[in-house]
Design a protein around this motif. Structure first.
Motif, PDB file in Angstrom:
ATOM      1  N   GLY A 121      -3.667  -4.916  -4.585  1.00 28.68           N
ATOM      2  CA  GLY A 121      -2.455  -5.357  -3.939  1.00 28.68           C
ATOM      3  C   GLY A 121      -2.587  -5.757  -2.419  1.00 28.68           C
ATOM      4  O   GLY A 121      -3.056  -4.946  -1.915  1.00 28.68           O
ATOM      5  N   LYS A 122      -1.892  -6.838  -2.145  1.00 23.56           N
ATOM      6  CA  LYS A 122      -2.197  -7.352  -0.807  1.00 23.56           C
ATOM      7  C   LYS A 122      -0.688  -7.445  -0.247  1.00 23.56           C
ATOM      8  O   LYS A 122       0.047  -8.252  -0.757  1.00 23.56           O
ATOM      9  CB  LYS A 122      -2.939  -8.520  -0.678  1.00 23.56           C
ATOM     10  CG  LYS A 122      -4.577  -8.203  -0.667  1.00 23.56           C
ATOM     11  CD  LYS A 122      -5.060  -7.666   0.338  1.00 23.56           C
ATOM     12  CE  LYS A 122      -6.536  -6.679   0.114  1.00 23.56           C
ATOM     13  NZ  LYS A 122      -7.467  -7.688  -0.100  1.00 23.56           N
ATOM     14  N   GLY A 123      -0.513  -7.225   1.096  1.00 25.81           N
ATOM     15  CA  GLY A 123       0.630  -7.446   1.868  1.00 25.81           C
ATOM     16  C   GLY A 123       0.381  -8.561   2.829  1.00 25.81           C
ATOM     17  O   GLY A 123      -1.025  -9.046   2.858  1.00 25.81           O
ATOM     18  N   ARG A 124       1.001  -8.692   3.719  1.00 25.19           N
ATOM     19  CA  ARG A 124       0.684  -9.825   4.816  1.00 25.19           C
ATOM     20  C   ARG A 124      -0.425  -9.492   5.748  1.00 25.19           C
ATOM     21  O   ARG A 124      -1.073  -8.190   5.891  1.00 25.19           O
ATOM     22  CB  ARG A 124       1.861  -9.665   5.867  1.00 25.19           C
ATOM     23  CG  ARG A 124       2.265 -10.895   6.678  1.00 25.19           C
ATOM     24  CD  ARG A 124       3.827 -10.711   7.108  1.00 25.19           C
ATOM     25  NE  ARG A 124       4.002  -9.462   7.958  1.00 25.19           N
ATOM     26  CZ  ARG A 124       3.705  -9.471   9.016  1.00 25.19           C
ATOM     27  NH1 ARG A 124       3.091 -10.502   9.813  1.00 25.19           N
ATOM     28  NH2 ARG A 124       4.140  -8.292  10.031  1.00 25.19           N
ATOM     29  N   MET A 125      -1.224 -10.389   5.989  1.00 26.42           N
ATOM     30  CA  MET A 125      -2.562 -10.240   6.774  1.00 26.42           C
ATOM     31  C   MET A 125      -3.469  -9.379   6.210  1.00 26.42           C
ATOM     32  O   MET A 125      -4.333  -8.639   6.789  1.00 26.42           O
ATOM     33  CB  MET A 125      -2.085  -9.618   8.319  1.00 26.42           C
ATOM     34  CG  MET A 125      -0.907  -9.987   8.999  1.00 26.42           C
ATOM     35  SD  MET A 125      -1.103 -11.671   9.634  1.00 26.42           S
ATOM     36  CE  MET A 125      -2.274 -11.382  10.969  1.00 26.42           C
ATOM     37  N   ALA A 126      -3.455  -9.719   4.934  1.00 22.02           N
ATOM     38  CA  ALA A 126      -4.571  -8.914   3.925  1.00 22.02           C
ATOM     39  C   ALA A 126      -4.503  -7.627   3.978  1.00 22.02           C
ATOM     40  O   ALA A 126      -5.704  -6.890   3.723  1.00 22.02           O
ATOM     41  CB  ALA A 126      -5.998  -9.548   4.148  1.00 22.02           C
ATOM     42  N   ARG A 127      -3.559  -6.987   4.346  1.00 24.69           N
ATOM     43  CA  ARG A 127      -3.338  -5.413   4.380  1.00 24.69           C
ATOM     44  C   ARG A 127      -3.113  -5.122   2.995  1.00 24.69           C
ATOM     45  O   ARG A 127      -2.503  -5.587   2.144  1.00 24.69           O
ATOM     46  CB  ARG A 127      -2.244  -5.148   5.031  1.00 24.69           C
ATOM     47  CG  ARG A 127      -2.561  -5.285   6.484  1.00 24.69           C
ATOM     48  CD  ARG A 127      -1.070  -4.788   7.569  1.00 24.69           C
ATOM     49  NE  ARG A 127      -1.366  -5.441   8.789  1.00 24.69           N
ATOM     50  CZ  ARG A 127      -0.510  -5.968   9.502  1.00 24.69           C
ATOM     51  NH1 ARG A 127       0.839  -5.920   9.202  1.00 24.69           N
ATOM     52  NH2 ARG A 127      -0.775  -6.359  10.955  1.00 24.69           N
ATOM     53  N   VAL A 128      -3.590  -3.803   2.578  1.00 31.02           N
ATOM     54  CA  VAL A 128      -3.618  -3.158   1.141  1.00 31.02           C
ATOM     55  C   VAL A 128      -2.050  -2.942   1.078  1.00 31.02           C
ATOM     56  O   VAL A 128      -1.472  -2.599   1.887  1.00 31.02           O
ATOM     57  CB  VAL A 128      -4.273  -2.001   0.964  1.00 31.02           C
ATOM     58  CG1 VAL A 128      -4.053  -1.114  -0.065  1.00 31.02           C
ATOM     59  CG2 VAL A 128      -5.856  -2.186   1.305  1.00 31.02           C
TER      60      VAL A 128
END
Lengths: 326, 326
Positions: A121-128
Motif C-alpha cells: 500500500g502506498k501513501g503520498r510521495m510513494a511512502r509505504v
C-alpha cells in the motif's frame, strides 16, 4: 454455501432492516426448503454472524461479522453511482495500482477497488501505507470529473470531508483534517488519502482516490515505529466496527459532496473543509520538494492550495508538503 | 532466419556504416560459415533489403526496406536513454494505452511503444487518429521528469521541436508548429502529439507522449475527409522514407532537448519553439471547452500556455484549445 443463495439470504435480511423474518418467508424468498434455510443460517453463524431466533417471529441478524466482500458492501448501499461496480480482492499489492489499470481500461465512473489486505500500500510521495489483513479500509475510488488538471487537489479535500462526516455519523469521534490529506484523532493519524490523476494537458481523464482508514487495529497491530503516531477507530472507541458499513457511509457522503462540487463548485466544500481543519491559523513548518517554508497557515484558496504567510509577510502558495506544527 | 543471427548480421552492417564487409569478416563476426552467411543475405534480400556484392570488397546494404521492429530501431540508435527499451507490436488498439499500462507497471524512463498499425489511435480530446498499417510512426514515449503537474504542457512543445528538427535533419522539408500540438506542412497536418500524465497532486509519476507522424502515406491512403487537411512526408517529397531512421532521429533530438530542459528549464525550449511557430502574431479563433476566444496570439508564457490578446486588450491564458486562423 452457494454464493447465490448466501447473497439472497443476506439480501432478505437486509431488506427486513433488523425486523424478524419467518422461516417461511425466507424459504419463499430464496426458493428453497425450510430445512435448507436452516442449514444456510448455521453457515452464517459459523462465519461470525449473530442470529436471534424467536418462536413465531422467525429470525433476525443481530450482528454481522466485520467481513468485507462485494456482497457486504453492496447490500444496503444507498448510492446511485459510487460503489455500484466493486472490484474486491482478498489481497493485492495496492488497490491504487489496480484502480489505475481499470481506469485505463475505461471502467465506469464510481467503480471502487477494495482489498482486505495490501502488501504494498502506498501513501503520498510513494511512502509505504501499512495495510494489514482484515483491519482497515484499503479502497480506491475511480471518478471522471470534467475538470481542468489544476483543480484535482480539491478532490483530496472533498474526500477528507466525506470521511470525517462518515466517521461522525457512525461513531462518537470528532476527527480533524490536517492539510492536505491526513485525518487525525488526538494528534495521531487515522486516515490517509492519496489522489492521483490520469490526464491530458487540460483535461482530466480519471481521478483515482485512494484511502487508507485504520478501523479495527489494536495498538499492538501497528509496527512499533507507528504506535506513537497512528491510531484506529477501535483504539479510540474500544469497539470493533463493521468496515463494510463504513465503506457504504463513505461512498454515500462522498457521492453527496461530489454532486454538490460538480454543480456548485469548490466553495461549499471549502467551507466544510475549513470547519474540520486543524492546520489553520497556526504556526507551521511546511516541507516541500523545493524547500522548507515557515509561517502561519492562513487558509486555503479556491483551488484548495494552502496559503502560508511567512514572517516577512509574503504569502506562499503550497501545492504539496509535509506539515508540522511549531 | 534465426533472430539472433539476423540481428548480428544487421549489426555488422550497421557498424560498417555503409562500407563494404568481406564475407570472411561477416562469418567471423556472426560465427558461422560463409555459405550460411550467403543464405542469410538472400533472406534479407527477400525482406526488401538491397544488397550490393562486389568481388574482393564484399557486401554492403544500399537500401533497407521501410520496416520497423525493435531491431531496426535499436541498430544505429545513438541515444543513451530514449528508446533503450522498445515495446514493438505489429498491430495495437493504441500505443498510448499500452504505454499507460507499462508506465503504471513501473517500466524504465525512455521506454517507447511502437506499432506498425493502430486500430484505435487517439489524438487530443479522444479524437480518432488515422493510423493505417506500414505507413506512419505510431509511437508513445514514457518519461518520468521530476516536475510539478502544471509544467507538463511544456513537454508537448518540446516534443514538437524535436520532431521538426528530426524532419529538417533528414528531409528538405521545413515544417511549422501550430500551437499546441500539431506540426504542419503547407497548411496540412503532418504530425499530431498527445501528452498525457499520471500524477499525484504536485508530483508527476510519468508522462506519456504519443506521436502520430504521417510518413509514407500516398494521398489516396487517407480517407476522403482527410485528403484536404492531412499530408505525409512522402506526399511532400515524392520519396519513401525509412520510418526506423526517423524514429532514431526523433529519439536523439528529443533526448537532447529533454536533457536541456531538465538542466536549464523551459526558456531555451521556448525560444526554439517560437522560431518554428505559425500561430504567433496572427488573429486566431481559439475554441476551448468553456467557450470561444477571438484575438491575437501574442506568445506563450514560461509555462507553455498560449496568450491571446482579445479585442478589448484583455490577455487570456489558454491551456488547451482548437485554433483556427481568421
Amino acid at each position: 454455501m452457494q454464493t447465490g443463495i448466501r447473497a439472497k439470504l443476506l439480501e432478505a435480511f437486509s431488506k427486513a432492516d433488523g425486523e424478524f423474518l419467518s422461516g417461511q418467508k425466507i424459504s419463499d424468498y430464496i426458493g428453497c426448503s425450510r430445512t435448507a434455510v436452516w442449514k444456510h443460517m448455521e453457515e452464517l453463524r459459523k462465519e461470525g454472524y449473530e442470529l436471534e431466533a424467536v418462536r413465531r417471529l422467525g429470525y433476525r441478524i443481530t450482528k454481522k461479522p466485520d467481513k468485507i466482500s462485494s456482497n457486504e458492501i453492496q447490500l444496503g448501499l444507498k448510492t446511485t453511482m459510487m460503489g455500484r461496480h466493486i472490484h474486491f480482492e482478498e489481497i493485492v499489492s495496492s488497490t491504487q495500482k489496480i484502480a489505475r489499470n481499470l481506469a485505463n481500461e475505461g471502467v465506469e465512473e464510481g467503480t471502487i477497488v477494495v482489498a482486505d489486505q495490501q502488501t504494498n500500500g502506498k501513501g503520498r510521495m510513494a511512502r509505504v501505507w501499512y495495510s494489514p489483513k482484515g483491519t482497515g479500509i484499503w479502497m480506491s475510488m475511480i471518478i471522471r470529473p470534467n475538470l481542468p488538471v489544476n483543480q484535482t487537489p480539491q478532490l483530496t479535500l472533498l474526500t477528507a470531508v466525506a470521511i470525517v462526516q462518515a466517521i461522525e455519523e457512525l461513531t462518537p469521534l470528532k476527527p480533524e483534517i490536517k492539510w492536505p490529506n491526513d485525518i487525525m484523532l488526538n494528534g495521531k493519524k487515522l486516515v490517509g488519502i492519496l489522489t492521483e490523476l490520469q490526464a491530458e494537458a487540460d483535461q482530466v481523464h480519471s481521478v483515482i482516490i485512494g484511502t487508507g482508514i485504520n478501523v479495527n487495529q489494536k495498538i499492538d497491530d501497528f509496527p512499533e515505529e507507528l504506535q506513537s503516531i497512528a491510531t484506529s477507530i477501535f483504539i479510540e472507541t474500544g469497539t470493533v466496527w463493521e468496515r463494510a458499513q463504513f465503506i457504504q457511509m463513505i461512498l454515500l457522503k462522498f457521492e453527496g459532496l461530489y454532486s454538490l462540487f460538480l454543480t456548485q463548485g469548490f466553495k461549499p466544500i471549502k467551507l466544510l473543509w475549513e470547519s474540520y481543519a486543524i492546520s489553520l491559523n497556526k504556526k507551521i513548518i511546511a516541507r516541500t520538494l523545493s524547500g522548507t517554508i515557515v509561517g502561519k497557515a492562513i487558509g486555503i484558496d479556491d483551488d484548495g492550495v494552502l496559503l502560508i504567510e511567512t514572517n516577512n509577510r509574503v504569502i506562499e502558495r503550497i501545492y504539496s508538503a509535509d506539515i508540522d506544527f511549531q
